[in-house]
Design a protein around this motif. Structure first.
Motif, PDB file in Angstrom:
ATOM      1  N   GLN A 476     -12.456   4.265  -4.168  1.00 48.13           N
ATOM      2  CA  GLN A 476     -12.311   3.240  -5.188  1.00 48.13           C
ATOM      3  C   GLN A 476     -13.119   3.611  -6.424  1.00 48.13           C
ATOM      4  N   HIS A 535      -7.311  -2.941   3.333  1.00 47.41           N
ATOM      5  CA  HIS A 535      -7.103  -2.445   1.977  1.00 47.41           C
ATOM      6  C   HIS A 535      -6.313  -1.140   2.034  1.00 47.41           C
ATOM      7  N   HIS A 539      -7.878   3.042  -4.931  1.00 44.77           N
ATOM      8  CA  HIS A 539      -7.813   1.896  -5.847  1.00 44.77           C
ATOM      9  C   HIS A 539      -8.658   2.203  -7.074  1.00 44.77           C
ATOM     10  N   LEU A 566      -3.264   2.408  -5.834  1.00 51.25           N
ATOM     11  CA  LEU A 566      -3.135   1.209  -6.660  1.00 51.25           C
ATOM     12  C   LEU A 566      -3.914   1.438  -7.943  1.00 51.25           C
ATOM     13  N   TYR A 596      -5.932  -7.705  -4.193  1.00 52.01           N
ATOM     14  CA  TYR A 596      -5.833  -7.370  -5.617  1.00 52.01           C
ATOM     15  C   TYR A 596      -4.431  -7.623  -6.173  1.00 52.01           C
TER      16      TYR A 596
END
Length: 1141
Positions: A476, A535, A539, A566, A596
């Motif tokens: 992330q 998740h 990301h 994402l 999200y």
């Protein structure tokens, strides 16, 4: 620029206003702001528009558009557009009005504070009378952003979702011309400012003829500061850092000039001192010294010019060179690094013919990153190594999941903290929303979070063999302006199984009244969703650009929300590139909604879910998701040399774009991309899914094969869908169209494409355009501008190739094959809805063969129309150099069926062959429920077509003209009952210059006219047209018979049968043998006239000689209209037609 040069420029600007700059006694100066009106509308052929004081109409893509500008010479805070009553009225359409600033769209000129509030009012007048007013408040930044959107040639970029939208008005033409001097329509935009203390503007003073003073927006201009209800000038010798003023107006960087200039002034001097610290970005951070007794005069006033300064990234898609001279703007946005080209406003790809310009190659990011990292996360190895591009960028801080604490080995220059786990979303097991279904354990959180890295480069990394985390993504990057990924492998990751193979729907609950957000709640028996929500793998947020190359993402099973990447874009307005190249996505499975915002709902296609106890299936998306976050943020998505194989998910198995916008400048470009065997995981659809709108989707040298439940969906509006050198084949469906499903569409183009064997048991057209979500549209979708299919093959598709409930202006089919397509309504095109139809169809050098209506994908036989096309209305159909053969419909229109046209349809067949087409009832080639005009031109042949009535053409109204050119042939067409060639209610004129021969029917072997025949002129041959009954005749007329004319050398035989009797055509022609043009305006009775109608029609009392072949004046064999499909509703009353006769 020297002060004298500035003075010369100001003098020229003053002269442009046509007023004097000499001081005159006047109190209370009027502030005039630089704002312009801009309007767009759908304009067939373009509408003339006038504006004051000047006009620039834009019709680049058949959209009407005009901007008026500017108001400054008129010294007003209003502008208008109008259509004078002396000209033609505007077309019926919807006008959308916006405000923008600047003298023209090519000049980046801002003269008002970016935070200045403007109250904008739109007044609509018709015939001089006010019919509607609308008001909206907008900031200076909104109005500047609208200017930049226009600067990017997005001339239709004005609507409810754009920055400075004011209002819309749906116009319908009036029945009579307005009073003398009044316009048909007038759109007036006026505005009033609400400044607050500390705001600034640039202006110069001009005086009207009456001496009234106006402070008119200008650059260069006198610096005015608002304080305590009035604007005042600044009198400072050596103004500090004028760039601060420019930044407060909305510019970026260190550019700006200050100088003193003596000129007429109406506002008092209110500031004679200003002190700014080094940290001050603009004047709002400075300390002013206000005065009521200045020690200087207006000769010392401070003037500012921002000419040459860059606009903020909010306003522009570009940014200044990263040479270190410009500080970051107030949102701390990072400049695009040298390796990422500044994103530009998207342009439509070049029109065919010719190959579209290929998308730019993924950028080389060598040397542009701030931190480069290599990450390995596997069950056995967990390492992270990073380096900074320079010493100035410093060390990097990462937050890691609890499961990696003490296990992740990190290199030098990395600070490590523990990240707090976060649930993707909350689920509850009780109706009171107190018992959370999922528990977070920090020790189970696996993942690494980078925070605030300006440009993260992730290279040579591997994430493999792990459980997807419930506490956060595995990789992330939060608030990263730019992300580069190269040679990254994400493989063999797994989520949690569903509690049941086919779970019940979740219950959506609105928890706002509890101070919570909306959640999906499991039912109380725990039969919904996965055991645990996870998740997705990668990301990133806050992005202004991303470049992903050589990414391998595969073996992802049971993911929630998204399967691979994402990307959530920055909330700063602008255009941002997302480039994916040389990447593979294989065997990626997303089976449920995630965090999200990666959760949609199949039943409402991405609509808001905020209703108590709303039953829904919380779907996720697919492998790649791009979220623009808010209207005004545009994603420029470019995918090249990549593949999506065996991916499955909710909505958008391969790629999903989320913007929820009514209109959007987002673009998707695919170049050499393949989608194969993409399908829904549980429910869902589409390889590519746009939740909202997209400006264009362009695919080149790409393939979409063996997919399930759709290739592309756009829930709201798509401006352009273009496929070039693409293959769309063997895609099937069960609940969604096999190819495209679009809320509304402006242009569809297929160039050199193969579209074959698509369709299935979904019962929907292969490509479907429909206003499927009415509550999501804040305006009625405009008609489609065009459908263009060139050099393509459309073969073997089921359930109709294309259907739309929108009207289509133009359809162009060229050098293409349409073969063996099947549809329940219209074998290839279904435009049968009451709101649909087409203005013009051009078919050139095409083969239309073996298409049929009347069966659906379940194999059910249906009584439907239009073997090739069904249209509620049709303007003109032109068929050139084409073959139309073997098309069929069980009811009406073996090739074309026209439902309820309000005007005469025109069918032109030129140098074409139309043969072997059939209809079970009416019109072997064409059937219409209205009026028609038919012309055969060049060397055309219409042969061997058949129907019960109208072997070639059937018209339930007036056939205005039927023309056969001298080299055309109409032969061997048959009708079981009436009109071997033509069956019509009335026939205006028939002109036979070619051959009409060997056609047959029981009545009217050539022409059956149940009403009146105006005239028949033969200069060619009308022969061997055989009626199956004694009184059938070559020509059968039930009403009045007009003139018959036969040119010298023409060949005629057979009979004409009418209420007046029966005549041999050869005898009629011979009756005027001495004349060069032989005419007979009344029938010569070579047979006895028909007896008067018996008292009772039918039954045993009917004379056996005539039987059921009575003309309508005696019997009841009049012309019924063709049947419409049941869903089209009723047709005009037959009784009303008889009364008219």
């Amino acid at each position: 620029m020297t002060p004298s040069a500035h003075a010369a420029l100001l003098l020229m600007a003053s002269l442009c206003y046509g007023v004097s700059v000499v001081a005159a006694a006047s109190a209370g100066p009027i502030a005039v702001y630089d704002i312009n009106i801009f309007a767009v509308w759908d304009s067939p052929g373009g509408s003339g528009v006038l504006s004051a004081p000047q006009t620039s109409p834009w019709n680049y893509r058949a959209w009407g558009g005009a901007y008026s500008g500017n108001n400054l010479p008129a010294l007003t805070n209003s502008e208008r557009l109008w259509w004078p009553g002396s000209s033609a009225p505007p077309h019926a359409t919807t006008f959308h009005v916006c405000a923008w600033t600047g003298n023209d769209t090519n000049a980046d000129t801002i003269t008002m504070d970016k935070k200045l509030r403007m109250n904008l009012t739109l007044t609509v007048k018709r015939g001089g009378e006010v019919v509607k007013t609308m008001s909206r408040a907008r900031s200076g930044a909104d109005i500047a952003l609208q200017m930049k959107q226009l600067d990017k040639n997005a001339e239709d970029q004005c609507g409810p979702e754009t920055a400075a939208y004011v209002g819309s008005y749906s116009y319908r033409p009036a029945n009579k011309r307005p009073a003398e001097g009044a316009p048909w329509l007038e759109l007036e935009l006026s505005w009033e400012a609400e400044p607050t203390n500390g705001q600034v503007r640039l202006a110069q003073t001009v005086r009207g003829a009456d001496g009234q003073a106006y402070e008119v927006a200008s650059d260069p201009g006198r610096l005015l500061v608002y304080q305590d209800g009035a604007w005042g000038s600044v009198c400072i010798d050596g103004f500090p850092d004028p760039a601060r003023v420019c930044r407060q107006l909305g510019y970026l960087g260190d550019r700006g000039e200050a100088f003193s200039y003596g000129a007429d002034a109406a506002s008092p001097i209110t500031v004679d001192g200003v002190k700014c610290g080094n940290e001050a970005s603009d004047l709002r951070d400075c300390e002013f010294t206000f005065t009521s007794a200045p020690s200087c005069t207006h000769m010392d006033d401070t003037w500012i010019t921002c000419s040459g300064a860059y606009l903020r990234g909010d306003y522009d898609g570009t940014a200044p060179p990263s040479d270190g001279t410009a500080p970051p703007d107030e949102s701390n946005a990072q400049y695009p690094p040298p390796g990422i080209e500044p994103p530009v406003a998207p342009q439509l790809p070049p029109a065919e013919p010719g190959n579209p310009t290929p998308p730019p190659a993924p950028p080389s990011l060598e040397g542009s990153w701030t931190h480069s990292c290599s990450l390995v996360l596997t069950p056995k190895v967990q390492t992270l190594a990073c380096e900074a591009a320079s010493f100035a960028h410093g060390n990097i801080t990462v937050a890691i999941g609890g499961a990696l604490v003490g296990r992740l080995r990190v290199g030098p220059g990395i600070s490590v903290t523990t990240r707090e786990p976060v649930l993707p979303y909350k689920r509850y097991t009780d109706e009171s929303l107190t018992m959370v279904a999922d528990e977070l354990e920090a020790s189970a959180d696996v993942g690494v979070t980078f925070v605030g890295v300006p440009h993260l480069r992730l290279v040579d990394s591997v994430v493999r063999g792990l459980q997807l985390s419930t506490g956060g993504p595995l990789v992330q990057c939060l608030d990263c302006a730019f992300l580069t990924m190269d040679n990254v492998t994400v493989q063999d990751l797994r989520g949690y199984p569903l509690t049941e193979s086919y779970p019940m729907n979740s219950w959506w609950v609105d928890a706002a009244y509890k101070g919570l957000t909306a959640f999906a709640e499991d039912d109380w028996w725990g039969r919904n969703g996965p055991i645990h929500i996870t998740h997705g793998p990668i990301h990133a947020t806050g992005l202004k650009g991303a470049a992903i190359t050589n990414l391998s993402c595969g073996g992802i099973d049971r993911a929630s929300g998204w399967g691979c990447v994402l990307l959530r874009l920055s909330e700063t307005l602008g255009w941002y590139p997302v480039r994916i190249a040389n990447s593979t996505f294989a065997n990626v499975n997303v089976h449920w909604g995630g965090g999200y915002g990666t959760m949609s709902d199949a039943s409402v296609e991405g609509g808001p879910l905020d209703t108590d106890n709303y039953s829904a299936m919380p779907l996720g998306f697919g492998a790649v998701v791009v979220d623009t976050g808010r209207p005004g943020v545009a994603a420029v998505i470019e995918v090249s040399d990549s593949s999506f194989v065996g991916v499955s998910g909710g909505l958008g198995y391969g790629l999903a774009l989320i913007n929820n916008a009514m209109l959007s400048l987002d673009n998707i470009t695919l170049n050499r991309v393949s989608f194969d065997h993409c399908s829904a995981s549980l429910y869902g659809g589409f390889a590519i899914y746009v939740q909202g709108s997209v400006h264009y989707v362009v695919a080149t040298q790409s393939s979409f094969t063996n997919g399930y439940d759709g290739v592309l969906a756009v829930t709201r509006h798509a401006e352009l869908i273009r496929m070039s050198d693409c293959v769309l084949a063997d895609n099937s469906c069960s609940s969604e169209p096999a190819l495209f499903h679009l809320g509304s569409l402006s242009e569809l183009e297929l160039h050199r494409c193969s579209v074959s064997r698509n369709g299935g048991s979904c019962g929907a057209a292969t490509i479907l355009v429909e206003q499927q979500l009415p509550y999501m549209f804040r305006r009625t979708p405009e008609p489609m501008r065009s459908i263009t299919i060139i050099d393509s093959n459309v073969t073997g598709n089921l359930d109709t190739f294309f259907a739309s409930d929108l009207f289509v202006n133009d359809i162009t089919l060229q050098n293409s094959v349409f073969k063996d397509n099947v549809g329940s309504v219209g074998g290839v095109f279904d435009l049968s809805k009451p709101s649909s139809g087409v203005a013009g169809v051009l078919v050139s050098n095409c083969r239309i063969v073996g298409n049929s209506a009347g069966s659906n994908s379940w194999g059910q036989a249906l009584d439907s129309n239009g073997g090739f096309m069904t249209a509620n209305t049709l303007g003109t159909l032109t068929l050139k150099d084409s073959l139309v053969q073997g098309n069929s419909a069980p009811s009406s229109g073996g090739v074309i069926y026209i439902g309820s046209p309000p005007f005469t349809s025109v069918v032109v067949i030129e140098d074409s062959i139309v043969q072997g087409n059939s209809a079970g009832r009416r019109g072997g080639v064409v059937a219409t429920n209205g009026n028609v005009n038919v012309a055969l031109l060049g060397e055309s042949a219409v042969v061997n077509n058949s129907a019960t009535s109208g072997g070639m053409v059937y018209s339930a109204g007036l056939t205005e003209a039927f023309e056969v050119s001298d080299k055309s042939d109409v032969s061997n067409n048959t009708a079981e009952r009436r009109g071997g060639v033509l069956a019509t209610e009335d026939l205006g004129t028939a002109m036979i210059d070619g051959l009409v021969k060997d056609n047959s029917a029981r009545q009217g072997a050539a022409f059956f006219v149940s009403g009146d025949l105006g005239s028949l002129a033969v200069s060619g041959a009308l022969k061997r047209n055989a009626a199956a009954s004694a009184l059938g005749g070559s020509i059968w007329v039930g009403g009045e018979l007009g003139g018959l004319s036969f040119a010298a050398g023409s060949t005629v035989d057979g009979t004409v049968t009418s209420a007046e009797g029966v005549a041999d055509l050869a005898d009629v022609a011979a009756s005027g043998a001495a004349a060069g043009l032989r005419e007979c305006t009344s029938v010569c009775h070579t047979r006895p006239p028909m007896p008067p109608s018996p008292p009772v029609y039918g039954g045993d009392g009917m004379p056996p000689t005539y039987g059921g072949d009575m003309p309508p004046v005696y019997g009841d064999d009049s012309m019924p209209p063709p049947e419409a499909d049941q869903h089209e509703g009723g047709l005009p009353s037959l009784k009303s037609r008889r009364m008219r006769l």
